[in-house]
Write a protein that holds these residues in place. Structure first.
Motif, PDB file in Angstrom:
ATOM      1  N   HIS A 235       0.947  -1.729   0.095  1.00 33.68           N
ATOM      2  CA  HIS A 235      -0.064   0.326  -0.266  1.00 33.68           C
ATOM      3  C   HIS A 235       1.246   1.424   0.083  1.00 33.68           C
ATOM      4  O   HIS A 235       0.388   2.220  -0.933  1.00 33.68           O
ATOM      5  CB  HIS A 235      -1.103  -0.110   1.076  1.00 33.68           C
ATOM      6  CG  HIS A 235      -2.046  -0.541   0.998  1.00 33.68           C
ATOM      7  ND1 HIS A 235      -3.119  -0.431  -0.176  1.00 33.68           N
ATOM      8  CD2 HIS A 235      -2.893  -1.363   2.090  1.00 33.68           C
ATOM      9  CE1 HIS A 235      -4.531  -1.271  -0.087  1.00 33.68           C
ATOM     10  NE2 HIS A 235      -4.158  -1.742   1.419  1.00 33.68           N
ATOM     11  N   SER A 243      -3.596   1.781  -5.010  1.00 32.45           N
ATOM     12  CA  SER A 243      -3.855   1.742  -3.612  1.00 32.45           C
ATOM     13  C   SER A 243      -5.573   1.822  -3.630  1.00 32.45           C
ATOM     14  O   SER A 243      -5.948   0.641  -3.098  1.00 32.45           O
ATOM     15  CB  SER A 243      -3.094   2.648  -2.923  1.00 32.45           C
ATOM     16  OG  SER A 243      -1.862   2.171  -2.916  1.00 32.45           O
ATOM     17  N   SER A 247      -6.964  -2.310  -2.307  1.00 33.06           N
ATOM     18  CA  SER A 247      -7.461  -1.766  -0.838  1.00 33.06           C
ATOM     19  C   SER A 247      -9.515  -1.926  -1.183  1.00 33.06           C
ATOM     20  O   SER A 247      -9.910  -2.718  -0.316  1.00 33.06           O
ATOM     21  CB  SER A 247      -7.409  -0.714   0.186  1.00 33.06           C
ATOM     22  OG  SER A 247      -8.466  -0.352   1.745  1.00 33.06           O
ATOM     23  N   ALA A 302      -3.459   1.275   5.193  1.00 37.19           N
ATOM     24  CA  ALA A 302      -3.425  -0.121   4.694  1.00 37.19           C
ATOM     25  C   ALA A 302      -3.555  -0.718   6.310  1.00 37.19           C
ATOM     26  O   ALA A 302      -4.144  -2.055   5.930  1.00 37.19           O
ATOM     27  CB  ALA A 302      -2.038  -0.311   5.034  1.00 37.19           C
ATOM     28  N   SER A 305      -7.415  -1.359   7.234  1.00 39.19           N
ATOM     29  CA  SER A 305      -7.777  -2.015   6.006  1.00 39.19           C
ATOM     30  C   SER A 305      -7.858  -3.695   6.648  1.00 39.19           C
ATOM     31  O   SER A 305      -8.568  -4.307   6.744  1.00 39.19           O
ATOM     32  CB  SER A 305      -7.432  -2.371   4.491  1.00 39.19           C
ATOM     33  OG  SER A 305      -7.642  -1.368   4.357  1.00 39.19           O
ATOM     34  N   ALA A 338     -12.368   3.012   1.733  1.00 44.14           N
ATOM     35  CA  ALA A 338     -10.863   2.874   1.771  1.00 44.14           C
ATOM     36  C   ALA A 338     -10.307   3.968   0.179  1.00 44.14           C
ATOM     37  O   ALA A 338      -9.691   3.349   0.608  1.00 44.14           O
ATOM     38  CB  ALA A 338     -10.342   1.448   1.486  1.00 44.14           C
TER      39      ALA A 338
END
Length: 488
Positions: A235, A243, A247, A302, A305, A338
């Motif tokens: 990420h 990204s 994600s 990140a 997530s 995200a």
């Protein structure tokens, strides 16, 4: 050609056309890429408009035998679980390409890789044959490797290699499990609809081993603790537009596959419930705590997530209808949240060339539009009522409480940790004196505001009126629940 094939192959055709365009025509390359991504988005929106949520079975089904001896087929279809993922994939790809206008180096290769990545992602969500699913799963690795390795940050080579090794290692376990399950399928076919009944013939101990293989294979991509090692580096080093997809969509491929595997092997899922709920709750708290202590904004998102995808795993582990609804809702919610966070952080980085949160303060005075969108998205990440994240977490809590009661105390702890790092980020970004080097930052431009506004609108719309999103998948989840109950 049927509608799902048109949707699936449109990005691949776009990549083929781009391969024939001279590399020096950057504007033309960008235009072609955006046109084909936009066409896929419009096609998916049309599919959504004619999709019948009340039907729990597959819709727009296509079937063409590929290898009759092996039992594999080119089989496509959508249901209430895959439909929101298809729309989300095309939406985030269009937004990611709009955010890629700054790509000037090797633009031709970049846009070809992005369209091929969309082709692979759509194939995963549309495939109704496990052999075809596995092919599309592997297809996504190739363009994503080059996107990180060629257009990433300083440690891009390590990040791309790390990602591929982790994912390919997980794919080996998934392939072994598929082969093991295939041996017990009536008629020896790899169609998902046929392999649903494998639990009737497969010994329970072998089902458990097979599901563990699926858990490793899909858990790497989700990612499930402790298989998340590739995620923070990938990420941080990937371009912000990549990204967004990594994600927003790529993680959902793992969750989607695991959900299909659990429905196929419910007895094994029931036996592994303690392990699944431990991994989910530990990952939620662990990811939140690591996000809390990050100074790099992309690293924070990140690790968040890891925490948010733990909610998906928790929903799947409940094996009840409320939990599975929560899993699908959280997959959609996390994709929107995200995606918006990585888009906003990427736009901020383009202006300041730093992701260190300590370098910012009181951006609300110089970037009020950015401050509004970023605050809204961070509040959605912590599950504020009125946002889609709250609805997903509520269903997850209900499903988990029905199954484990007091264990949901740990779920509540993870929510508090999420609130802590979200409020910390808002405080550091938007309060305090304006630093001299941040006084002349340009606010969001109209196209950027449109892109972030679309995601923010989805976050609020499905948070205030969640019935449309819940209704989209209810019939399919009820059908899955009936299959699980029948097997158990």
């Amino acid at each position: 050609m049927a509608i799902l094939s048109i949707l699936l192959w449109a990005p691949a055709v776009g990549a083929l056309i781009l391969a024939l365009v001279p590399g020096q025509h950057a504007r033309l390359i960008q235009g072609i890429g955006n046109v084909f991504a936009g066409f896929a988005l419009l096609t998916s929106c049309w599919l959504l408009s004619v999709f019948e949520p009340g039907l729990g079975d597959l819709q727009f089904y296509e079937h063409f035998p590929l290898n009759p001896k092996f039992g594999s087929a080119y089989a496509l279809g959508v249901d209430g679980v895959s439909m929101p993922m298809v729309v989300l994939a095309t939406l985030l790809m269009s937004i990611a390409l709009l955010a890629s206008s700054g790509i000037s180096s090797r633009a031709k290769g970049y846009y070809i890789c992005m369209l091929l990545l969309e082709f692979g992602m759509l194939g995963v969500f549309l495939a109704q044959d496990w052999a075809l699913f596995y092919i599309f799963w592997e297809v996504t690795l190739i363009p994503l490797f080059f996107l990180i390795d060629r257009w990433g940050g300083k440690r891009r080579h390590a990040a791309s290699l790390n990602f591929v090794l982790y994912t390919m290692g997980g794919s080996v376990f998934m392939l072994i499990s598929l082969i093991a399950v295939y041996e017990y399928v009536p008629g020896q076919v790899s169609l998902m609809s046929a392999m649903i009944h494998v639990s009737e013939n497969m010994p329970k101990d072998q089902q458990i081993w097979a599901l563990l293989g699926f858990l490793i294979g899909f858990g790497v991509k989700m990612p499930v603790f402790p298989l998340h090692g590739w995620l923070p580096l990938a990420h941080v080093e990937a371009p912000s537009s990549v990204s967004i997809l990594l994600s927003g969509i790529l993680l959902k491929m793992g969750a989607y596959g695991l959900l299909k595997a659990v429905v196929m092997l419910p007895s094994a899922a029931q036996a592994l419930q303690p392990l699944l709920v431990f991994l989910a709750l530990f990952g939620m708290i662990y990811g939140g705590l690591l996000a809390w202590r990050q100074s790099d904004l992309k690293a924070m998102i990140a690790y968040s997530s890891v925490s948010h995808m733990g909610i998906v795993l928790l929903g799947i582990a409940t094996l009840n209808e409320a939990g599975m609804v929560a899993a699908v809702l959280q997959m959609t919610a996390h994709g929107l949240v995200a995606g918006a966070l990585f888009l906003l952080v990427g736009l901020l980085y383009e202006r300041t060339h730093t992701r260190n949160i300590q370098d910012y303060s009181s951006l609300i005075q110089v970037m009020p539009r950015f401050a509004l969108m970023m605050s809204l998205t961070l509040l959605a990440a912590m599950g504020l009522p009125g946002t889609v994240g709250f609805v997903a977490e509520l269903y997850a809590f209900i499903g988990g409480f029905q199954q484990w009661t007091w264990v949901m105390v740990f779920f509540s702890m993870s929510v508090l940790v999420s609130a802590a790092y979200a409020m910390r980020t808002i405080s550091l970004l938007f309060t305090g004196p304006v630093k001299p080097q941040m006084q002349q930052i340009e606010d969001l431009r109209a196209p950027e505001l449109l892109a972030t506004g679309l995601l923010a609108a989805g976050i609020l719309f499905f948070g205030l009126l969640p019935g449309s999103l819940i209704g989209l998948s209810t019939a399919t989840i009820a059908h899955m629940q009936s299959l699980i109950s029948h097997s158990l």
